[in-house]
Design an enzyme around this catalytic site. Sequence first.
Site, PDB file in Angstrom:
ATOM      1  N   SER A 193       0.833  -1.195   0.000  1.00 33.64           N
ATOM      2  CA  SER A 193       0.000   0.000   0.000  1.00 33.64           C
ATOM      3  C   SER A 193       0.876   1.255   0.000  1.00 33.64           C
ATOM      4  CB  SER A 193      -0.964  -0.036   1.193  1.00 33.64           C
ATOM      5  OG  SER A 193      -1.942   0.972   1.084  1.00 33.64           O
ATOM      6  N   ASP A 347      -9.674  -3.302  -6.158  1.00 29.42           N
ATOM      7  CA  ASP A 347      -8.954  -2.244  -5.451  1.00 29.42           C
ATOM      8  C   ASP A 347      -9.143  -0.914  -6.176  1.00 29.42           C
ATOM      9  OD1 ASP A 347      -7.237  -0.772  -3.898  1.00 29.42           O
ATOM     10  OD2 ASP A 347      -5.453  -1.966  -4.336  1.00 29.42           O
ATOM     11  N   HIS A 377      -8.199  -4.391  -1.248  1.00 32.13           N
ATOM     12  CA  HIS A 377      -7.101  -3.672  -0.602  1.00 32.13           C
ATOM     13  C   HIS A 377      -6.923  -4.111   0.857  1.00 32.13           C
ATOM     14  CE1 HIS A 377      -4.252  -0.320  -1.027  1.00 32.13           C
ATOM     15  NE2 HIS A 377      -4.365  -0.240   0.290  1.00 32.13           N
TER      16      HIS A 377
END
EC number: 3.1.1.-
Length: 407
Positions: A193, A347, A377
Site C-alpha cells: 500500500s 482495489d 485492498h
Amino acid sequence: MLYLVGFLLATVCLLVLGVNVWVLIDHFLTIDVPPSIPHPVKFRILHFCFHLTTTWGHILEKMNICSMPQFFCFLQDSLSSKENHGVFVKDLRFGTIPVRLFRPKAASSKPRRGILFFHGGGAMIGSLDSHHNLCTFLARETDSVLVSVGYRKLPYYHHPSLYHDCINASIHFLKSLKAYGIDPSRVVICGESIGGAAAVVVTQTLLSRTDIPKIRAQVLIYPILQAFYFQSPSHLMHKNIPFLTKDFMITCICKYLAIDFSWKDAMLTGACISPSAWKKYEKWLSPDNIPKRFRTTYQPPESPAPFNEAAYLETKHAMNIDISPLVADDKIIAQLPEAFLVSLHWDIIRDDVLLYKKRLEDQGVPVTWHHVEDGFHGCILLFDKKLFSFPCSLNIVNAVVSYIKDL
C-alpha cells in the site's frame, strides 16, 4: 447519587448500542460485496469491524480523548498475535528510526538475501506490530534477513516525515549489510500500500548514489503510486469497495499532505490539475493505457473538471514525485531495477498499478505482474488470520515468496 450514576451508565450504554446499531445498518447490511470475492458474510463482518473502529475513533477524537489513528492502531496492535517461529526477531534503531530485524534461525553457509520492508496503512494506521507476522513469514520462507521500518506517521507527523525515515533507514541498512550477513547484490525493497509507494520513492531517490549497493528488485504489493488523479476506471468503479474507499483514501491523502478538506471535491474531480500539468501527465495516466478488459463498463469523464487555480495552488505538492512516483520522468523510470507488481481487481488503486506496469515496460524494465481477481485492498494482512483469511491473502504471500526466492 446512585440514581444519577445509574442514569449516566444507562445513557452511555444506549449511546454505545446506538452507534453500533447505526454502523451495523449503514455498513454491514448495505455493502455490495463484489461477486468474485468468496465468503461474503466474512467480508461483511470485517467491513463492519473496520468501520466500527473508525467510527469510535472519530467519536473519541471529537471528545479530545485520543485521535482516530491512535485508537485504531491501539486496537490493531492489541489484537495482533506476534509469531516468531523459526526466526530471530530484534527491535533496533537506525538513528532515531525504530526498525525490527527478522533473521532466520537456521544457519547459512553464505550471505543471505536482504529485504527492506515498509508497511502500509495510509500513513494513518499500520505499524511494526500489525505487519509482524507477515515479515516473519517472508523472512522465514525466503531465507532472508528482513528489516521492517517503523516510520513516523499521522496524527503527529505529516509529509515528508514518512519518506525521510524510509530513505534514511534504507541508507543505514545498505551501509551495514556485512554486519547482518547480507549479500549486497541481493537486496530487495518491498512495500505494501503506502509502503509500496515508499519503496518506489526510495528506489528512485537512491539511483544516483554510488556509495551504497544497488537495489536488486522492487516488490510492490498494491502500491499507492499517485495522489492527484482520481478519474481512472478503478477509481470510479470501485470507489465504495472496502477497505480503501474513496472517502477513506482522500481523508488519508488530505491529512497526510496537510490539505484542507474544503479542496476534496476539486481533487476528486481533477479541477486541481493545471492544463500544463495535464498535458504532461495525460500520456501516462490516460485510461487508454489500461487493458480493455479492465474498462469494459467504464464511462469516461469529460477529462478533468474546469481548472480551479486556487485548488491547484493548495494541492500542487501532491504531484511531486516523492508523493506521486508514477509520474516520474522517463529517464528515472528507465534506471529502475526489475519489479514484481501485485494488483487487485477490486482495489480502487488497481489502475495506478497497471499504469506503472506499462511505464516500466515502456522503458525496458523487466516486470513480473501478479493480478488477483478476487483481491481487495489490505487483504494480505489476513493471510494468517485463520477464520478471517481469504484465498487471495495466501495467493499473494505465496507469489511474493516465490518471486523473491528466484532472485
